[in-house]
Structure formats: structure tokens, C-alpha cells
Scaffold this active site. Structure first.
Site: not given
Ligand code: OXD
Ligand code: MN
Length: 597
Positions: A81, A213-214, A222, A242, A264, A266, A293, A380, A382, A507
Site C-alpha cells: 500500500r 497491489y491488493g 481497504k 479493521h 497490518s 501484526c 481483516d 509483503n 500475499r 495457539g
């Protein structure tokens, strides 16, 4: 050069005049060779994939290990982004706030229309009707993306409810005076100097040029589901956030749904797909993934917040995903997945750092792998995949009513100061905790990585209006009769003096969620401190994990001097928004600062 073909007007792909005329206007501006109205069918998807395989946009992956999987390699200048090129264009700059880049709408339209003029010559213009959320849900909202990228169309098909059903809803709502989000996208030349992502919240429109890019190009994600939807939500009395949504089923069979906001890259996807530690599994705990997301929430008639995941797929970060960190994600992306910017093993299997100890043959740019060139997969890199393929996918993701939210969790990457978990005293305190969120930056956006910045509610790059008004909107949910979720803050990323993470994460995060659910049900203990309610290490089930005394003291401790400085810094941050910042939030910050003295 290809000969210039005479322009042919759009065939009427819709009965909705406003949609037909918008498509015709865009086509007149961008001058595509042809127009394709997307129906979302399997046949259409197969044809798109075949054409991209033929021209090298997609490369086939090993069909024995990864059936139906493809690799896309981005232009190396177009891998994340671009927050510095992302604008929110309200008529009044003050409505965008200091949290956004702003341009006057007329200037932004002029700039973008100049870029779009003739940009689709030689290309196909795809009309992509989509619905964010279950088609029959009142919480869902629709949009139409026009794009010249078949990669975007294929990704939109995985990420949204795209095609004929969405178009039917758009036409029905349009016939009743309703509206839809208009997103216009072109790859342009992929030139970073000719790249902008412009949002027009007051017009429910987006214009995105120069990136594939996405986050810049899949406009349902977004741009629509966060930036425009947050603005729309404020006017309609709901929240567009978010956040992941996860269902935690306890051994009695009761399921609590938790929404959690992390910046993002994390770990939202990991938490949403968590696999319980062995003892929890044996005892009967189960985890259900509703979303990883984005979360849209609205107060129901019962006073609770009801949430849907507006997306239908995952656009997840590949590096770090492994059988240890997220086995559910790994199982999900074994088939029918589009990978972007991952590396390759010599038998065409996708690979990324953290997956396993095999050695890649080619890096994300297709060069023979050489560690001197940096990571094999882009940090990054994906995967795009349908949510239904996830082993922990919750059928409630399709429930038009959504799911009731018991707890909201905020969190960031904080190497120091912030304990493992604490609970807000009440809603206003919780909103302050969200507003004060800080995190170290990641590779999901271009720019320096690892720099601590305030990222309120993980919405810094995504809130479509002034944060001061956004916090006021959050505060407004605290009405008589509201049965609001409890609010918590977590920090999975606390480090010890030697720089290693103190908490095992993944977990084992279920141990923290179990405590939260105990708090929601009134069963679990906590100690009151000025920063909120903290558990002691005895209040969490830590059986089976090795934590030194020092680690326990740090994870469950409260450093008064450190928090005094933090509260002062939060006060300075809130003041950046001037008199628009709600007084209630400032008073909350001042009250905690006094309690800390
Ligand atoms: C994402 C992001 O892609 O937050 O989800 O950047
Ligand atoms: Mn995200």
C-alpha cells in the site's frame, strides 16, 4: 503499436440507468478495446486464469502439491500500500483530519481524469459488481469496480461476493433510490510517479491509478470496506473496522465472538485461525474463523453489537505462515489460491521465509535465489483465497444477521511498557485505549519498518474521515440500553532485555482469550490499576508453557513511571486534533494521568 480501434459504446449490461451511464462515461474517458460485464461464474474465472496464464501474468504452480494455484509477480515498484499517495477528498479539508492526506475533490477529479484519459486503449474494461457481506444481509453494502486488470478481477472474485447476484441487488436497490460505491481502477503504467488512490467519501467513489497491489487495487477491501464504509457507517450509526472476527467455543458448547483490531501484518489472520493448545483441544475448545481483516458492526434490537465480515476471502501475508504459526492458513492455501511475490522451490512449489528449511530456487522476482539480494519472498508477499477453504471457517460468516460481539480487543507491536493484556474499565476508557494504540510499522505499507507510530484502532491508514469525529462516533454507542462488548488491549510482542519475545503467542493466545471470556461472564479475576484491570499470572491458565519469573513480572506488570510518560504522550497526540477532539476522551486521558501520579 496496435492500430487505434473505433470506440464501441458499452453494451447494456444492466437495467440500472445510473450504472449503465457511469460505465459508458468511464469507457468514453478510458477508451478500452472491449467491455466485459463480470458474472462471477466458474467459467468466467477459468477463462480469466487461462488468459493470464497465456500472457505470463500468472505462472502455474506445482499441480500435484498445489492444484489450482498460481503465482503472480508484481512490478518490483508495486508491492505494498502507498499511504503517501492515498488521499481522502472531502469538500472541507477539516473533515479529512490530520490523519489523512487531503485534496479538494474538483482538483482530485481533474488530476485523476487526466491520468485515466485513454489509459485502457488496447485493454479490456471489466465491470465488476460486488457485495461486501452476505448478499441477503441488511448490514452488507454493494459496489461496482471498473478495472483493466484481469488479476484484480480474479482476486475480487475470491475476496468478495462478485457477479450476477451482486448486480441484482445493486439494480434492486438502485430502483428504490439506493446507491452503490463506484470504484474506478487502472493499472496505468505502474509508474510510482503516476500513482494515486483517491477517495471521495461524500460521493461514495474511489479512483485508483497506477498500482495493481491488493490494498490499492482491490477496491472492495481497504478503499470501500474501510475508508468509504467508515464514513458511511458514521452517518448510518454503525462501525466499519479493521478487525478480525473469531468465535471461541468453550467445552460447554457456548461460543463467544471476539473482534480484534491489530495493525497490518501484526497477526490478525493467525489469531482468527488459531489452533488451541493440545490440552485445550482435548478439553473441547474450538475456534471458528468469521473474518481475518474487516468487521462491520451495528447495534441490534437487543442492544448488543452484531457483526459481519464484509469479505469472502483472505488476502494474507505469506512470510511467517507455517505449520507452527498457522496450520489452518497453510491448509487453506494448498489449493485454488493466487500467490503474489512468493519464492519458488525447484519443483514450482511456493516458498517464503518462515515456511520451512527448504532452500528456494527462485526469488520473488524470478531471479535465481541469492541471499545477497535479500529475502527470497517479498516481506509483503500475499496469498488470495476463498474463506470457505479454511478448516476453521465458521458457517456463521454467511449469517445475514451477523454474530453478536462479546469483546473487542485492541493491540499492537510494543516491544516495551505494554503488558500482555488489560481490560478497560468502561466503554469510554476502552475508546481511549483504542485511540491511543501504538505499533511498530510493518512491510504492509511502503516506508520504514519497525518505527513506533500511533495507529488508533489500527485505522490510521483506513479511516475515511477526521479521527476526532471518529472517536466521537465510537463514544456515541454508549447509550442507555446498550449492551456493549468489554474492551481489552493485548500485546503479543513484548520483548525481554535480551530482545527476544517473552510470550509464545499463536495457539497460546487462547489462554488470554479464555481470561477475557471469563471476564465477560463474570468468572475471571483481575486487579484494578490506573491503566485498567490487569490479570495476575495466577488468573491465566499458564500450565504447560515455560515462563521465567522475570517474564511473568514483565508480562503481567505495570510500570508506573513508564505509563506516566505514555499518558503524557497520548495527551499530546489527542491535542493534535484541536478542539474537534471529544472532551470526554480528553477527560479520560487526564483522569488516568492524575491516577498515575
Ligand atoms: C491488509 C493490510 O492487506 O492491512 O490487510 O495492509
Ligand atoms: Mn488489513
Amino acid at each position: 503499436m496496435s492500430a487505434v480501434r473505433p470506440f464501441e459504446p458499452a453494451p447494456a449490461g444492466t437495467s440500472l440507468p445510473s450504472l449503465a451511464s457511469w460505465v459508458a462515461d468511464v469507457a468514453a474517458l478510458t477508451r478500452p478495446d472491449r467491455i466485459q460485464w463480470c458474472d462471477g461464474s466458474d467459467r468466467e474465472y477459468a477463462a480469466l486464469i487461462a488468459s493470464m496464464a497465456a500472457d505470463g501474468t500468472l505462472l502455474p504452480l506445482n499441480p500435484d502439491t498445489h492444484p489450482g494455484c498460481w503465482l503472480h509477480r508484481s512490478d518490483p515498484r508495486d508491492v505494498a500500500r502507498v499511504e503517501h499517495l492515498t488521499f481522502v477528498c472531502h469538500a472541507d479539508a477539516a473533515d479529512a483530519g490530520p490523519n489523512n492526506h487531503w485534496m479538494a475533490p474538483h482538483a482530485a477529479h481533474a488530476k485523476m481524469d487526466a491520468l485515466f484519459a485513454g489509459c485502457m486503449e488496447g485493454r479490456t474494461l471489466y465491470v465488476v459488481p460486488y457485495c461486501m457481506g452476505p448478499i441477503g444481509s441488511e448490514l452488507a453494502r454493494c459496489g461496482v469496480e471498473i478495472t483493466d486488470s484481469p488479476y484484480v478481477v480474479a482476486n475480487m472474485r475470491l475476496m468478495t461476493r462478485m457477479g450476477a447476484d451482486a448486480l441484482t441487488r445493486i439494480e434492486r436497490e438502485g430502483g428504490q433510490g439506493g446507491t452503490f460505491v463506484r470504484g474506478l481502477h487502472s493499472l496505468g503504467e505502474l509508474d510510482p510517479d503516476r500513482r494515486f488512490i483517491m477517495h471521495f467519501p461524500e460521493e461514495l467513489a474511489v479512483k485508483s491509478y497506477g498500482s495493481g497491489y491488493g490494498g490499492n487495487a482491490l477496491l472492495g477491501k481497504k478503499c470501500h470496506a474501510l475508508r468509504l464504509a467508515s464514513y458511511q457507517a458514521r452517518h448510518e450509526g454503525w462501525l466499519a473496522e479493521h478487525m478480525l472476527i473469531v468465535g471461541i467455543e468453550d467445552p460447554r458448547g457456548d461460543t463467544h465472538y471476539i473482534a480484534a483490531a491489530f495493525p497490518s501484518a501484526c497477526g490478525k489472520t493467525n489469531l482468527a485461525m488459531l489452533i488451541p493448545p493440545p490440552a485445550y483441544r482435548e478439553a473441547g475448545w474450538k475456534v471458528w474463523t468469521v473474518g481475518d481483516d474487516i468487521c462491520w458492526m451495528r447495534p441490534g434490537e437487543d442492544g448488543r453489537l452484531w457483526a459481519i465480515n464484509p469479505e469472502a476471502g483472505y488476502f494474507g501475508v505469506a512470510p511467517g505462515t507455517s505449520a507452527a504459526s498457522n496450520p489452518n492458513a497453510l491448509a487453506t492455501i494448498q489449493r485454488d489460491t493466487i500467490y503474489t511475490n512468493v519464492a519458488l522451490i525447484d519443483d514450482d512449489q511456493p516458498w517464503w521465509e518462515g515456511l520451512d528449511d527448504r532452500v528456494p530456487a527462485l526469488d520473488w522476482q524470478g531471479r535465481p535465489y541469492d541471499p545477497a539480494n535479500g529475502p527470497a519472498a517479498h516481506p509483503n508477499a500475499r496469498f488470495t483465497v476463498s474463506a470457505r477453504q479454511c478448516p476453521s471457517w465458521s458457517p456463521r460468516a454467511e449469517d445475514p444477521r451477523g454474530v453478536p460481539i462479546s469483546a473487542i480487543v485492541f493491540g499492537g507491536r510494543r516491544a516495551s511498557l505494554v503488558p500482555l493484556v488489560f481490560e478497560a474499565r468502561d466503554w469510554t476508557h476502552g475508546v481511549l485505549i483504542g485511540a491511543a494504540m501504538g505499533s511498530e510499522t510493518t512491510a504492509a505499507a511502503t516506508g520504514a519498518v519497525g518505527v513506533m507510530r500511533r495507529d488508533p484502532m489500527a485505522m490510521k491508514p483506513f479511516c475515511g474521515y477526521n479521527f476526532a469525529d471518529y472517536f466521537a462516533h465510537w463514544l456515541s454507542f454508549d447509550t442507555p440500553g446498550a449492551k456493549l462488548p468489554k474492551i481489552f488491549h493485548v500485546n503479543w510482542f513484548r520483548k525481554g532485555d535480551d530482545g527476544t519475545f517473552l510470550w509464545p503467542g499463536f495457539g497460546d493466545n487462547l489462554r488470554v482469550l479464555e481470561w477475557m471470556i471469563g471476564r465477560v461472564d463474570g468468572r475471571a479475576n483481575a486487579v484494578e490499576t490506573p491503566i485498567g484491570y490487569l490479570p495476575t499470572d495466577a488468573d491465566l491458565n499458564l500450565e504447560g508453557i515455560a515462563l521465567s519469573g522475570d517474564a511473568r513480572a514483565t508480562l503481567f506488570g505495570f510500570d508506573r513511571a513508564g505509563w506516566q510518560a505514555e499518558l503524557a504522550s497520548i495527551g499530546t497526540y489527542l491535542d493534535e486534533y484541536g478542539p474537534r477532539m471529544p472532551q470526554g476522551l480528553k477527560e479520560e486521558q487526564q483522569w488516568i494521568a492524575i491516577c498515575l501520579k
